[in-house]
Design an enzyme around this catalytic site. Structure first.
Site, mmCIF file in Angstrom:
data_model
loop_
_atom_site.group_PDB
_atom_site.id
_atom_site.type_symbol
_atom_site.label_atom_id
_atom_site.label_comp_id
_atom_site.label_asym_id
_atom_site.label_seq_id
_atom_site.Cartn_x
_atom_site.Cartn_y
_atom_site.Cartn_z
ATOM 1 N N ASP A 1 0.358 -1.078 0.104
ATOM 2 C CA ASP A 1 0.047 0.008 0.045
ATOM 3 C C ASP A 1 0.950 1.613 0.055
ATOM 4 O O ASP A 1 2.055 1.205 0.683
ATOM 5 C CB ASP A 1 -0.979 0.201 1.491
ATOM 6 C CG ASP A 1 -2.550 -0.746 0.750
ATOM 7 O OD1 ASP A 1 -2.300 -1.934 -0.594
ATOM 8 O OD2 ASP A 1 -2.657 -0.612 1.837
ATOM 9 N N HIS B 1 2.791 -2.380 3.983
ATOM 10 C CA HIS B 1 2.797 -0.632 3.974
ATOM 11 C C HIS B 1 4.811 -0.235 3.257
ATOM 12 O O HIS B 1 5.900 -0.777 4.186
ATOM 13 C CB HIS B 1 2.538 -0.012 5.145
ATOM 14 C CG HIS B 1 1.024 -0.134 5.319
ATOM 15 N ND1 HIS B 1 0.738 -1.756 5.629
ATOM 16 C CD2 HIS B 1 0.469 0.059 4.728
ATOM 17 C CE1 HIS B 1 -0.791 -1.461 5.874
ATOM 18 N NE2 HIS B 1 -1.113 -0.105 5.046
#
Length: 227
Positions: free
Chosen positions: A48, A196
């Site tokens: 992400d 992430h």
């Protein structure tokens, strides 16, 4: 319209596959939503990208060096402000996925707002990069049955995950060994991994994580190969 905050839970079956992911997959696969992949030795790496924290270039270097495909879920500001990195993602053969323009909590939005968030980002990607988005990930992992249905009606496959950990807090990074030890014990057949890119721990541990998984017999596959 009931909102669900996706968390796969800690209970696993005899094959280390999260039971929560399996149950959600069975419940929502009719909406082309994936929480876990079929039980093979394939795993799927997803990353992400809400904003750039200086580590994506290193992540892309590791992916190139290890010949590992990944999917990057990006927002509108990321598409606009990180053009060099997005071009590299595309040129290196990775997937750029739809994480909405403004990263809103989708179950709290109207159908029209969800549609606009997804369609506007895709339009930006087509105009700026010549690429259409096929996969979406709801911001914050928050979804509802309506959110999934709207995404499917728009032609998207929704990608959730069967593994994640609290890696997004840039003020609580604990080193590469910490990231490695958070990820590797929970590998499982058909894992959809969420990391992430803002995490320095992830960037520094990624090569070791990939090599460990491959040594354990796992093969990293593109979402385009997800059955």
């Amino acid at each position: 319209t009931k909102s669900s905050g996706w968390g796969f839970g800690n209970n696993v079956d005899e094959n280390n596959r999260p039971i929560g992911s399996i149950n959600a997959e069975n419940a929502y696969s009719k909406y082309d939503a994936d929480f876990i992949a079929p039980q093979t030795k394939n795993v799927y790496l997803t990353i992400d990208e809400g904003y750039e924290n200086g580590y994506t270039s290193k992540i892309l270097d590791v992916l190139e060096q290890t010949s590992t495909p990944a999917a990057f879920f990006v927002t509108g500001p990321y598409l606009e402000n990180q053009q060099e990195l997005v071009h590299r993602m595309i040129d290196d053969g990775h997937i750029v996925g739809n994480h909405t323009v403004n990263h809103p909590n989708l179950p709290k939005q109207s159908v029209e707002t969800e549609q606009k968030e997804l369609s506007d980002l895709n339009k930006m990607c087509e105009e700026m990069y010549g690429v259409s988005m096929k996969y979406m990930r709801p911001p914050e992992g928050e979804y509802s049955e309506r959110v999934l249905a709207v995404a499917k009606d728009m032609g998207y496959r929704t990608i959730l995950w069967s593994f994640a950990y609290k890696d997004w807090d840039i003020n609580m990074q604990q080193g590469a060994d910490y990231a490695f030890n958070q990820v590797t014990p929970y590998l499982h057949d058909g894992a959809i991994l969420l990391l992430h890119a803002v995490s320095s721990d992830n960037a520094n541990a990624l090569e070791d994580i990939i090599n460990y998984a491959k040594n354990e017999g796992y093969t990293f596959k593109s979402l385009d190969e997800l059955q």
